[in-house]
Design a protein around this motif. Structure first.
Motif, PDB file in Angstrom:
ATOM      1  N   LEU A  29       0.825  -1.206   0.000  1.00 31.35           N
ATOM      2  CA  LEU A  29       0.000   0.000   0.000  1.00 31.35           C
ATOM      3  C   LEU A  29       0.862   1.260   0.000  1.00 31.35           C
ATOM      4  CD1 LEU A  29      -2.737  -1.082   2.557  1.00 31.35           C
ATOM      5  CD2 LEU A  29      -3.142  -0.552   0.140  1.00 31.35           C
ATOM      6  N   MET A  30       1.914   1.240   0.807  1.00 33.48           N
ATOM      7  CA  MET A  30       2.787   2.409   0.905  1.00 33.48           C
ATOM      8  C   MET A  30       3.520   2.636  -0.422  1.00 33.48           C
ATOM      9  SD  MET A  30       3.582   4.801   2.996  1.00 33.48           S
ATOM     10  CE  MET A  30       4.855   6.024   3.329  1.00 33.48           C
ATOM     11  N   ALA A  31       3.993   1.556  -1.040  1.00 29.62           N
ATOM     12  CA  ALA A  31       4.675   1.679  -2.332  1.00 29.62           C
ATOM     13  C   ALA A  31       3.727   2.264  -3.373  1.00 29.62           C
ATOM     14  CB  ALA A  31       5.195   0.320  -2.781  1.00 29.62           C
ATOM     15  N   ALA A  32       2.473   1.772  -3.399  1.00 33.51           N
ATOM     16  CA  ALA A  32       1.497   2.277  -4.359  1.00 33.51           C
ATOM     17  C   ALA A  32       1.220   3.756  -4.136  1.00 33.51           C
ATOM     18  CB  ALA A  32       0.203   1.460  -4.246  1.00 33.51           C
ATOM     19  N   ARG A  33       1.070   4.134  -2.885  1.00 38.62           N
ATOM     20  CA  ARG A  33       0.777   5.534  -2.557  1.00 38.62           C
ATOM     21  C   ARG A  33       1.931   6.453  -2.974  1.00 38.62           C
ATOM     22  NH1 ARG A  33       1.313   8.963   2.184  1.00 38.62           N
ATOM     23  NH2 ARG A  33      -0.552  10.240   2.498  1.00 38.62           N
ATOM     24  N   GLU A  34       3.155   6.052  -2.653  1.00 38.80           N
ATOM     25  CA  GLU A  34       4.318   6.882  -2.985  1.00 38.80           C
ATOM     26  C   GLU A  34       4.457   7.037  -4.498  1.00 38.80           C
ATOM     27  OE1 GLU A  34       6.929   8.286  -0.861  1.00 38.80           O
ATOM     28  OE2 GLU A  34       5.254   8.115   0.539  1.00 38.80           O
ATOM     29  N   ILE A  57      -4.176   1.702   7.959  1.00 43.28           N
ATOM     30  CA  ILE A  57      -4.294   0.991   6.687  1.00 43.28           C
ATOM     31  C   ILE A  57      -5.381   1.625   5.816  1.00 43.28           C
ATOM     32  CG2 ILE A  57      -5.048  -1.190   5.651  1.00 43.28           C
ATOM     33  CD1 ILE A  57      -2.154  -1.211   6.597  1.00 43.28           C
ATOM     34  N   GLU A  58      -6.508   1.962   6.432  1.00 39.32           N
ATOM     35  CA  GLU A  58      -7.588   2.586   5.668  1.00 39.32           C
ATOM     36  C   GLU A  58      -7.162   3.943   5.120  1.00 39.32           C
ATOM     37  OE1 GLU A  58     -10.511   1.357   4.603  1.00 39.32           O
ATOM     38  OE2 GLU A  58      -9.580  -0.488   5.352  1.00 39.32           O
ATOM     39  N   TYR A  59      -6.317   4.660   5.859  1.00 37.48           N
ATOM     40  CA  TYR A  59      -5.806   5.943   5.373  1.00 37.48           C
ATOM     41  C   TYR A  59      -4.948   5.733   4.128  1.00 37.48           C
ATOM     42  CZ  TYR A  59      -3.239  10.348   5.221  1.00 37.48           C
ATOM     43  OH  TYR A  59      -2.675  11.531   4.813  1.00 37.48           O
ATOM     44  N   LEU A  60      -4.066   4.717   4.161  1.00 42.51           N
ATOM     45  CA  LEU A  60      -3.242   4.424   2.988  1.00 42.51           C
ATOM     46  C   LEU A  60      -4.106   3.953   1.823  1.00 42.51           C
ATOM     47  CD1 LEU A  60      -0.229   2.529   4.623  1.00 42.51           C
ATOM     48  CD2 LEU A  60      -0.287   4.899   3.824  1.00 42.51           C
ATOM     49  N   ARG A  61      -5.085   3.130   2.138  1.00 42.44           N
ATOM     50  CA  ARG A  61      -5.943   2.563   1.095  1.00 42.44           C
ATOM     51  C   ARG A  61      -6.722   3.651   0.359  1.00 42.44           C
ATOM     52  NH1 ARG A  61     -10.107  -2.462   1.738  1.00 42.44           N
ATOM     53  NH2 ARG A  61     -11.241  -2.175  -0.213  1.00 42.44           N
TER      54      ARG A  61
END
Length: 335
Positions: free
Chosen positions: A18-23, A187-191
């Motif tokens: 999730l973090m990789a996708a967001r970045e 997790i929901e924040y990243l999602r």
């Protein structure tokens, strides 16, 4: 039907995926995030039980140490944390003894670790030399329980030097906090930033790649194309080749097989009354290093009818093979 495409295909929608996708998305890249299960979050799994009064964490629970990236995200998401506080006790044969600063007591053992040893050895070999002599016997028991639990490790396999290289192995555990709303709130924040890019129930089975593109195929035969792929999957999936790579990468497989995933079992018990307060009103951790669950903890400073048992390493494997983990946990808790 056109094959879905992206700049980067990410396999695994745990915290790392999730973090990789967001970045990447924040930097203008198009991403596709494939998750084998029906949910995101990986080893973060939060449940809510009304009678518990607090979120029940079945996976990650604590924010350990400085954790600058995590704390930056918590600030962004306006999520409140509470520092873990309270006293340490040890339980032997049903009797509690105040441990004072358990972290300091363990440090008396860890300071003997040989960071500059020419030949490495296991942590158990280190303990077998009885560092600190007879006076530190119980401290060595605490230290062994901590390494098995915190690292999910076999004391006979984990390297003495790898622990010594951490500096103070207890530092992260000694400075810990909880997310009041539950870890899944993070997790929901990243999602929320990558919601439209997630494909659940998409178990990756094969990756065909060259230096300019990749094609990722899932268990249902669906394919996804990208310029690159990120594997954010549990270590065993790289070890057992459940994801086929074409061409294979022997160096990756070799490196993966030289690593080991820690094993843990945790059980959270919601009780009718906080019975431990009759003997230890401010209890935070109750250490039981010679028992299957090496430590129990309360929600201190939050006042909640929940106590959690934690086992790591060999005791966790034995408990996982038990037909009734719940029964084993209740027996240990009663003891």
């Amino acid at each position: 039907m056109d094959m879905p495409s992206a700049d980067v295909v990410i396999v695994g929608a745990g915290a790392a995926g999730l973090m990789a996708a967001r970045e990447l998305k924040q930097r203008g890249r198009k991403v596709l995030l494939l998750e084998a299960s029906a949910r995101v979050g990986g080893r973060i799994l939060t449940r809510r039980v009304a009678r518990a009064g607090v979120p029940i964490e079945l996976g990650a629970e604590f924010v350990h140490g400085e954790a600058p990236e995590t704390k930056r995200l918590l600030d962004e998401a306006r999520l409140v944390t509470v520092p873990v506080s309270g006293d340490h006790y040890r339980s032997d044969n049903g009797k509690l003894s105040d441990q004072g600063s358990a972290w300091e007591r363990m440090r008396l053992v860890f300071r003997h670790l040989g960071r500059t040893r020419k030949h490495d050895r296991s942590f158990q070999d280190f303990l077998d030399e009885r560092p600190g002599g007879p006076a530190l016997r119980r401290e060595r028991e605490l230290a062994r329980g901590f390494i098995q639990g915190f690292n999910g490790a076999y004391s006979t396999l984990i390297s003495e030097k790898s622990i010594a290289d951490q500096g103070d192995p207890t530092e992260g555990a000694a400075e810990a906090s909880r997310i009041v709303k539950g870890y899944d709130a993070l997790i929901e924040y990243l999602r929320s930033d990558v919601e439209d890019d997630i494909r659940l129930r998409s178990q990756c089975t094969r990756i065909v790649w060259d230096r300019s593109s990749v094609t990722v195929t899932d268990k249902k035969g669906r394919s996804y194309r990208g310029r690159a792929v990120i594997l954010a999957v549990p270590l065993p999936m790289l070890q057992d080749e459940s994801i086929a790579l074409d061409p294979d990468i022997p160096e990756l497989r070799k490196a993966a097989r030289q690593l080991m995933m820690g094993q843990v079992v945790r059980v959270s018990v919601v009780v009718k009354e906080r019975f431990w307060e009759k003997k230890a009103e401010e209890a935070s951790y109750i250490h039981t290093p010679m028992r299957p669950f090496s430590v129990w903890w309360t929600q201190n400073p939050l006042v909640a009818p929940v106590i959690t048992g934690w086992a790591g390493g060999p005791p966790a494997v034995e408990l996982a093979d038990n037909d009734d983990v719940e029964d084993a946990a209740l027996r240990e808790l009663a003891r």
